[in-house]
Scaffold this active site. Sequence first.
Site, PDB file in Angstrom:
ATOM      1  N   SER A 139       0.753  -0.954  -0.281  1.00 41.42           N
ATOM      2  CA  SER A 139      -0.213  -0.078   0.177  1.00 41.42           C
ATOM      3  C   SER A 139       0.850   1.674  -0.103  1.00 41.42           C
ATOM      4  O   SER A 139       1.459   1.200  -0.979  1.00 41.42           O
ATOM      5  CB  SER A 139      -0.958  -0.051   1.295  1.00 41.42           C
ATOM      6  OG  SER A 139      -1.902   0.918   0.688  1.00 41.42           O
ATOM      7  N   ASP A 238      -9.955  -5.395  -4.167  1.00 41.51           N
ATOM      8  CA  ASP A 238      -9.055  -3.569  -4.192  1.00 41.51           C
ATOM      9  C   ASP A 238      -9.329  -2.474  -4.953  1.00 41.51           C
ATOM     10  O   ASP A 238      -9.256  -3.066  -6.513  1.00 41.51           O
ATOM     11  CB  ASP A 238      -7.780  -3.882  -4.340  1.00 41.51           C
ATOM     12  CG  ASP A 238      -6.833  -3.126  -3.600  1.00 41.51           C
ATOM     13  OD1 ASP A 238      -7.382  -2.003  -2.608  1.00 41.51           O
ATOM     14  OD2 ASP A 238      -5.380  -3.142  -3.520  1.00 41.51           O
TER      15      ASP A 238
END
Length: 274
Positions: A139, A238
């Site tokens: 991330s 995602d």
Amino acid sequence: MGSPYVPPTLNDPDLGVSSKDITISQSPLISARTFLPKLNEPHKKIPILVYYHGGAFCVESAFSFDHHRFLNSLVSQAEVVAVSVEYRMALEHSLPIAYEDSWAALNWVALHFADNGINEEPWLINHGDPNRLFVGGDSAGANIAHNVAMRVGKEGLRNGVNLLGVFHTHPLFWGSKPIEGDPCEEPEKDLACLVWNMAYPSAPGGIDNPRINPVAPEAPSLAGLGCSRLLVCVSENDELRHRGVGYYEAVKRSGFEGETELVKWKERIMHFIS
């Protein structure tokens, strides 16, 4: 916020991995948790991984339960010596401080292999192979890994140490314009944009700053990535996946001369599942 702190362990009972906390720099204060797998050969040289944890630039830690568990598993399976960097975070320390801390940590690792370098971390000296140096992250940490790799391509590392590879897990990239396949029609109202503006309120170009939008018009060519291998991992559930795939495709188009691979998962299993 984030998962709780856990202490390092020597000879983890499940995987045999040892870990310890170290200080990379006193001023500014940069620390890390290092990991060493169980080795049958006491003098064996293994790859080095410098890892940057995720958490939207403002939560989580190299010392958190989730990231400790993940690094334990990764180090055991991949047989690498890892340095998980505890960079300073927003809101107390706005970006670009995390980028600078992460760059300093990578150079600290490289300095262990300089002719007149340092000898501060015995696990690196005794077991690290500087010819197999990798950076990675999840991330926001993957975003940091990208920006560190771009800086390696521009400036190089100390003593001519080369960065072999980079891997991104669910990388945090964003931009002001919708991209193909992304259902988000107003990117500037998305949580990713809010996170960026909070973490880096003075960013030139805002959400189209090249550090968060590597395909922005003003961004440098991705051919300048300072590595020879790139792995990008995304998952179908995602919301960042389209930006991750777009980044991978942009690298392919850029003239980057290294090896590239894209991995798509069917579920957002995160990277913490061992």
